[in-house]
Design a protein around this motif. Sequence first.
Motif, PDB file in Angstrom:
ATOM      1  N   GLU A  78       0.828  -1.211   0.000  1.00  4.03           N
ATOM      2  CA  GLU A  78       0.000   0.000   0.000  1.00  4.03           C
ATOM      3  C   GLU A  78       0.860   1.257   0.000  1.00  4.03           C
ATOM      4  OE1 GLU A  78      -2.769  -0.501   3.221  1.00  4.03           O
ATOM      5  OE2 GLU A  78      -3.900  -2.054   2.124  1.00  4.03           O
ATOM      6  N   GLY A  79       2.077   1.153   0.529  1.00  2.00           N
ATOM      7  CA  GLY A  79       2.997   2.286   0.475  1.00  2.00           C
ATOM      8  C   GLY A  79       3.410   2.643  -0.934  1.00  2.00           C
ATOM      9  N   HIS A  80       3.245   1.709  -1.862  1.00  2.00           N
ATOM     10  CA  HIS A  80       3.563   1.959  -3.273  1.00  2.00           C
ATOM     11  C   HIS A  80       2.301   2.179  -4.113  1.00  2.00           C
ATOM     12  CE1 HIS A  80       7.948   1.320  -3.349  1.00  2.00           C
ATOM     13  NE2 HIS A  80       7.731   0.523  -2.324  1.00  2.00           N
ATOM     14  N   GLY A  81       1.170   2.394  -3.449  1.00  2.00           N
ATOM     15  CA  GLY A  81      -0.057   2.719  -4.171  1.00  2.00           C
ATOM     16  C   GLY A  81      -0.739   1.539  -4.828  1.00  2.00           C
ATOM     17  N   LEU A  82      -0.396   0.330  -4.416  1.00  2.00           N
ATOM     18  CA  LEU A  82      -1.022  -0.869  -4.956  1.00  2.00           C
ATOM     19  C   LEU A  82      -1.939  -1.476  -3.894  1.00  2.00           C
ATOM     20  CD1 LEU A  82       2.166  -2.356  -6.670  1.00  2.00           C
ATOM     21  CD2 LEU A  82       0.409  -0.895  -7.691  1.00  2.00           C
ATOM     22  N   SER A  83      -2.651  -2.550  -4.248  1.00  2.00           N
ATOM     23  CA  SER A  83      -3.632  -3.141  -3.335  1.00  2.00           C
ATOM     24  C   SER A  83      -3.328  -4.600  -3.062  1.00  2.00           C
ATOM     25  CB  SER A  83      -5.047  -3.037  -3.931  1.00  2.00           C
ATOM     26  OG  SER A  83      -5.442  -1.693  -4.074  1.00  2.00           O
ATOM     27  N   VAL A  84      -3.646  -5.030  -1.848  1.00  2.00           N
ATOM     28  CA  VAL A  84      -3.513  -6.419  -1.436  1.00  2.00           C
ATOM     29  C   VAL A  84      -4.860  -7.127  -1.567  1.00  2.00           C
ATOM     30  CG1 VAL A  84      -3.145  -7.929   0.541  1.00  2.00           C
ATOM     31  CG2 VAL A  84      -1.607  -6.024   0.152  1.00  2.00           C
ATOM     32  N   VAL A  85      -4.874  -8.272  -2.224  1.00  2.00           N
ATOM     33  CA  VAL A  85      -6.086  -9.080  -2.312  1.00  2.00           C
ATOM     34  C   VAL A  85      -6.389  -9.652  -0.929  1.00  2.00           C
ATOM     35  CG1 VAL A  85      -7.074 -11.204  -3.278  1.00  2.00           C
ATOM     36  CG2 VAL A  85      -5.779  -9.629  -4.742  1.00  2.00           C
ATOM     37  N   ARG A  86      -7.624  -9.549  -0.493  1.00  2.00           N
ATOM     38  CA  ARG A  86      -8.009 -10.018   0.834  1.00  2.00           C
ATOM     39  C   ARG A  86      -8.739 -11.361   0.818  1.00  2.00           C
ATOM     40  NH1 ARG A  86      -6.884  -4.856   1.531  1.00  2.00           N
ATOM     41  NH2 ARG A  86      -6.751  -3.929   3.618  1.00  2.00           N
ATOM     42  N   ARG A  87      -9.291 -11.717  -0.322  1.00  2.00           N
ATOM     43  CA  ARG A  87     -10.101 -12.938  -0.382  1.00  2.00           C
ATOM     44  C   ARG A  87      -9.247 -14.199  -0.253  1.00  2.00           C
ATOM     45  NH1 ARG A  87     -15.007 -14.202  -4.643  1.00  2.00           N
ATOM     46  NH2 ARG A  87     -15.321 -16.390  -4.111  1.00  2.00           N
ATOM     47  N   PHE A  88      -8.007 -14.155  -0.717  1.00  2.00           N
ATOM     48  CA  PHE A  88      -7.134 -15.316  -0.678  1.00  2.00           C
ATOM     49  C   PHE A  88      -5.936 -15.025   0.218  1.00  2.00           C
ATOM     50  CE2 PHE A  88      -9.244 -15.336  -4.834  1.00  2.00           C
ATOM     51  CZ  PHE A  88      -9.933 -16.529  -4.728  1.00  2.00           C
ATOM     52  N   VAL A  89      -5.511 -16.037   0.974  1.00  2.00           N
ATOM     53  CA  VAL A  89      -4.462 -15.839   1.971  1.00  2.00           C
ATOM     54  C   VAL A  89      -3.449 -16.979   1.896  1.00  2.00           C
ATOM     55  CG1 VAL A  89      -6.018 -14.600   3.527  1.00  2.00           C
ATOM     56  CG2 VAL A  89      -5.796 -17.088   3.751  1.00  2.00           C
ATOM     57  N   GLY A  90      -2.309 -16.773   2.556  1.00  2.00           N
ATOM     58  CA  GLY A  90      -1.342 -17.843   2.710  1.00  2.00           C
ATOM     59  C   GLY A  90      -1.806 -18.832   3.774  1.00  2.00           C
ATOM     60  N   HIS A  91      -0.966 -19.834   4.047  1.00  2.00           N
ATOM     61  CA  HIS A  91      -1.437 -20.937   4.883  1.00  2.00           C
ATOM     62  C   HIS A  91      -0.271 -21.750   5.421  1.00  2.00           C
ATOM     63  CE1 HIS A  91      -0.556 -23.508   1.334  1.00  2.00           C
ATOM     64  NE2 HIS A  91      -0.989 -22.451   0.664  1.00  2.00           N
ATOM     65  N   GLY A  92      -0.529 -22.450   6.508  1.00  2.00           N
ATOM     66  CA  GLY A  92       0.397 -23.482   6.937  1.00  2.00           C
ATOM     67  C   GLY A  92       0.404 -24.615   5.923  1.00  2.00           C
ATOM     68  N   ILE A  93       1.464 -25.407   5.952  1.00  2.00           N
ATOM     69  CA  ILE A  93       1.602 -26.479   4.960  1.00  2.00           C
ATOM     70  C   ILE A  93       2.433 -27.608   5.567  1.00  2.00           C
ATOM     71  CG2 ILE A  93       3.617 -25.293   3.943  1.00  2.00           C
ATOM     72  CD1 ILE A  93       2.787 -26.480   1.216  1.00  2.00           C
ATOM     73  N   GLY A  94       2.144 -28.831   5.143  1.00  2.00           N
ATOM     74  CA  GLY A  94       2.876 -29.987   5.651  1.00  2.00           C
ATOM     75  C   GLY A  94       2.382 -31.244   4.961  1.00  2.00           C
ATOM     76  N   ARG A  95       1.822 -32.164   5.749  1.00  2.00           N
ATOM     77  CA  ARG A  95       1.223 -33.365   5.150  1.00  2.00           C
ATOM     78  C   ARG A  95      -0.063 -33.033   4.406  1.00  2.00           C
ATOM     79  NH1 ARG A  95       3.749 -38.017   6.243  1.00  2.00           N
ATOM     80  NH2 ARG A  95       5.168 -38.097   8.030  1.00  2.00           N
ATOM     81  N   LYS A  96      -0.628 -31.892   4.693  1.00  2.00           N
ATOM     82  CA  LYS A  96      -1.752 -31.350   3.929  1.00  2.00           C
ATOM     83  C   LYS A  96      -1.298 -30.059   3.255  1.00  2.00           C
ATOM     84  CE  LYS A  96      -5.431 -33.236   6.863  1.00  2.00           C
ATOM     85  NZ  LYS A  96      -6.610 -32.907   7.715  1.00  2.00           N
ATOM     86  N   LEU A  97      -1.911 -29.761   2.108  1.00  2.00           N
ATOM     87  CA  LEU A  97      -1.556 -28.527   1.407  1.00  2.00           C
ATOM     88  C   LEU A  97      -1.948 -27.306   2.232  1.00  2.00           C
ATOM     89  CD1 LEU A  97      -0.552 -27.034  -1.124  1.00  2.00           C
ATOM     90  CD2 LEU A  97      -2.861 -27.262  -2.073  1.00  2.00           C
ATOM     91  N   HIS A  98      -3.142 -27.366   2.810  1.00  2.46           N
ATOM     92  CA  HIS A  98      -3.636 -26.240   3.593  1.00  2.46           C
ATOM     93  C   HIS A  98      -3.790 -26.659   5.051  1.00  2.46           C
ATOM     94  CE1 HIS A  98      -5.287 -25.088  -0.513  1.00  2.46           C
ATOM     95  NE2 HIS A  98      -4.412 -24.137  -0.208  1.00  2.46           N
ATOM     96  N   GLU A  99      -2.913 -26.162   5.880  1.00  2.00           N
ATOM     97  CA  GLU A  99      -2.968 -26.392   7.321  1.00  2.00           C
ATOM     98  C   GLU A  99      -3.126 -25.039   8.015  1.00  2.00           C
ATOM     99  OE1 GLU A  99      -0.033 -30.340   7.497  1.00  2.00           O
ATOM    100  OE2 GLU A  99       0.584 -28.491   8.494  1.00  2.00           O
ATOM    101  N   LYS A 100      -3.405 -25.085   9.307  1.00  2.00           N
ATOM    102  CA  LYS A 100      -3.381 -23.851  10.086  1.00  2.00           C
ATOM    103  C   LYS A 100      -1.930 -23.400  10.218  1.00  2.00           C
ATOM    104  CE  LYS A 100      -7.489 -24.685  12.929  1.00  2.00           C
ATOM    105  NZ  LYS A 100      -7.998 -24.831  14.311  1.00  2.00           N
TER     106      LYS A 100
END
Length: 255
Positions: free
Chosen positions: A160-182
Motif C-alpha cells: 500500500e505504500g507503493h499505491g497498490l492493493s492487497v487481495v483479501r479474499r485469498f491468503v497464505g497458509h500453513g503447509i505440511g502433510r496437507k496442502l492447507h494447514e493452520k
Amino acid sequence: MKKVRGIYLKNDLELASMREACRIVAVILRDLSEAVKPGVTTMTFEQLALKRCADFKVKPGFLGMYGFPFALCCSVNEEVVHGFPSDRVLKEGDLVSFDMGVVYDGFYGDAATTVPVGEISPEKAKLLQVTRESLAKGIAEAISGNDLYDISRAVQKHVEGHGLSVVRRFVGHGIGRKLHEKPEIPNFEPKDAPRVPLLPGMVLAIEPMVTAGGPDVEVLSDNWTAVTKDRSLSAHFEHTVAVTKNGPRILSLAD
C-alpha cells in the motif's frame, strides 16, 4: 510432529522432506519461467509441469485437489489465481503467474511466481517488483517470537505504500502433510484477530497477491479462475518458509 494451537510443528526429518518437495517445485517453476515467450499457449506449461513431475517421480499437488482439474494454476494479467491452462496464446507484454505444488515423501511443496512475457511497461515492472519485495518483507518477519500478523503487516505496508492493493479474499497458509494447514496468513493485518506467536517448526506458505487497482476479486463461471473485479493487473509470488531458531528458512529455492 507436535501440534500447538492446532498448528503442526515439524521436526528436522520432516523439514528435510519438505525441503525436497519445495526444491522440486522451485525447479519446475524455473523451467516454466524459462519457457515463457510470446506465441506460447498456457497449456504448454501444464504439459511441461506434468512431464517434470513424472521426471521427479512426484505427485502433482493440485491435480484433483477440491476438484481442480489441472496440475498447474496458470493465471494471466487480471487473473489473480487458480487460472486454467488452455489454448490461450501469450502476447508480448502479458504477465503470467504460475502456482505449483507437488507431494514428495508424504509432504507438500508449494510456491508461485509471476513472469513477464517479453518486454513489459514500467507500470507492470513496478507491480512485479513491489509484489516480490513484499514477499521478502513478510518472510523477514517469520522469526520465532514474532507474531504471525507481523508478516501480514509487513506485506500490507509495503504494497500500500507503493499505491497498490492487497487481495483479501485469498491468503497464505500453513503447509505440511496437507496442502492447507493452520494458520491462515493474510497479506493484511486483520482487525481484532487473536495473536498467533511464531514457533520453531512452523512451516508457512507466504503468498502476496497484489493488484494495480482495487483489492476486490470475483470468480469466473468455471468456478475457479479469480480475476480482479476492476480487471486491473495482478501479480503473485509465494515461498514456503520454515520458522527456525536461527530465523526464517526459505524451503522453496531451486539450489
